[in-house]
Scaffold this motif. Structure first.
Motif, PDB file in Angstrom:
ATOM      1  N   LEU A  23      -1.961   7.056  -2.590  1.00 44.90           N
ATOM      2  CA  LEU A  23      -3.156   7.892  -2.734  1.00 44.90           C
ATOM      3  C   LEU A  23      -4.440   7.067  -2.671  1.00 44.90           C
ATOM      4  N   ASN A  24      -4.390   5.841  -3.182  1.00 48.92           N
ATOM      5  CA  ASN A  24      -5.571   4.967  -3.135  1.00 48.92           C
ATOM      6  C   ASN A  24      -5.877   4.484  -1.720  1.00 48.92           C
ATOM      7  N   ASN A  25      -4.875   4.547  -0.838  1.00 49.79           N
ATOM      8  CA  ASN A  25      -5.042   4.021   0.526  1.00 49.79           C
ATOM      9  C   ASN A  25      -4.755   5.086   1.584  1.00 49.79           C
ATOM     10  N   ILE A  26      -4.857   6.378   1.219  1.00 45.19           N
ATOM     11  CA  ILE A  26      -4.374   7.430   2.097  1.00 45.19           C
ATOM     12  C   ILE A  26      -5.110   7.474   3.450  1.00 45.19           C
ATOM     13  N   SER A  27      -6.414   7.234   3.454  1.00 43.92           N
ATOM     14  CA  SER A  27      -7.165   7.264   4.716  1.00 43.92           C
ATOM     15  C   SER A  27      -6.724   6.131   5.644  1.00 43.92           C
ATOM     16  N   SER A  84       3.259   6.177  -5.573  1.00 37.70           N
ATOM     17  CA  SER A  84       2.326   7.267  -5.285  1.00 37.70           C
ATOM     18  C   SER A  84       0.871   6.857  -5.484  1.00 37.70           C
ATOM     19  N   ASN A  85       0.603   6.070  -6.540  1.00 37.81           N
ATOM     20  CA  ASN A  85      -0.772   5.640  -6.796  1.00 37.81           C
ATOM     21  C   ASN A  85      -1.296   4.772  -5.655  1.00 37.81           C
ATOM     22  N   ALA A  86      -0.460   3.854  -5.192  1.00 41.34           N
ATOM     23  CA  ALA A  86      -0.869   2.976  -4.086  1.00 41.34           C
ATOM     24  C   ALA A  86      -1.133   3.790  -2.825  1.00 41.34           C
ATOM     25  N   ILE A  91       0.828  -1.220   0.000  1.00 42.11           N
ATOM     26  CA  ILE A  91       0.000   0.000   0.000  1.00 42.11           C
ATOM     27  C   ILE A  91       0.860   1.267   0.000  1.00 42.11           C
TER      28      ILE A  91
END
Length: 290
Positions: free
Chosen positions: A34-38, A30-32, A26
């Motif tokens: 941002l997709n899991n930022i919370s 960067s994509n991973a 995760i």
């Protein structure tokens, strides 16, 4: 954490973040992230508690340089952490954020909120000692600028609004509020500075000895806005209380002791804080005369 984190030893903890781990998946790009930022924000906040405060999440993840938006995620979780979950790595991240000048205002807003928390390692006493170390010019570039940019949604104005309601507070809590209000006095915003002065006065009426002690301490602060307004608030409290018949201790003990300390600090032949600042001298002189 229960499924993927093994914190039984330092080696197993490090292995929980290897290139085949869930945490790596995760955070791998960067994509991973941002997709899991919370989720990552929650993990960063909870991590010190899960590892008995042995470090921060970033001490173990293999990121190289920490992306800026992960610094923001770290900051966002600080207010919700248990007070026992701050460590040397936490402080190092604070320093890194200040040095890189990223999300500095966000961090200062959180530190302002934490300032009112009793027995918290980053409460107003810590903030006072931190801000006091800087020259006025250095401090103005980040702290006074932070104050200037505040709006009603931030921690600064929430604290001011609460204090202006004159709520019941203990003496130990009052000291924390007085310290953070005192540092609001560096602001170039006259309205903010006036409201902070009023808040100091309201707390000082209840705890005059506490205000008087902090006023003497404030004379050493290298921004004249601060001691000037602390003396103004102390003069206001003196005017409000010196004729109160139900508080003989004020005129019999607290005020004379403060007046003597003021004289020694500002007017004695060898006074450490002698000044030509006319308002400071007037406030102090009128307190002594009363």
């Amino acid at each position: 954490f229960e499924k993927y984190l093994n914190a039984s030893t330092e080696d197993t903890l490090k292995d929980s973040f290897n290139s085949n781990s869930y945490f790596y998946s995760i955070l791998k790009d960067s994509n991973a992230i941002l997709n899991n930022i919370s989720l990552i924000e929650a993990l960063i906040t909870e991590f010190p508690k899960r590892v008995e405060n042995k470090g921060e999440f970033f001490d173990f993840v293999r990121l190289g340089e920490i992306p800026d938006f992960l610094h923001e995620a770290f900051i966002n979780g600080l207010f919700w952490r248990d007070k026992s979950c701050f460590n040397n790595s936490t402080l190092n991240l604070f320093v890194s954020i200040f040095e890189r000048n990223i999300y500095t205002d966000t961090l200062l807003d959180v530190l302002t909120a934490l300032a009112t928390k009793l027995n918290h390692p980053y409460n107003a006493q810590w903030l006072h000692e931190f801000l006091e170390k800087f020259s006025m010019n250095e401090r103005d570039t980040f702290w006074s600028e932070f104050l200037r940019k505040q709006d009603k949604t931030g921690s600064v104005y929430r604290i001011l609004s609460w204090i202006e309601k004159d709520p019941p507070v203990s003496e130990i809590d009052a000291k924390l509020y007085l310290l953070i209000l005192m540092w609001m006095l560096t602001s170039t915003n006259n309205v903010l500075r006036d409201r902070a002065t009023k808040g100091i006065y309201l707390l000082g009426k209840r705890f005059p000895s506490l205000l008087f002690s902090l006023t003497i301490q404030s004379l050493s602060i290298n921004d004249p806005y601060v001691p000037e307004r602390m003396l103004a608030a102390s003069y206001g409290v003196t005017m409000a209380l010196h004729n109160k018949l139900d508080n003989p201790n004020f005129c019999g003990k607290e005020l004379p002791a403060f007046a003597k300390n003021l004289y020694n600090a500002m007017f004695d032949e060898d006074a450490m804080y002698s000044t030509t600042h006319i308002l400071m001298r007037d406030y102090a002189q009128h307190i002594i005369e009363i």
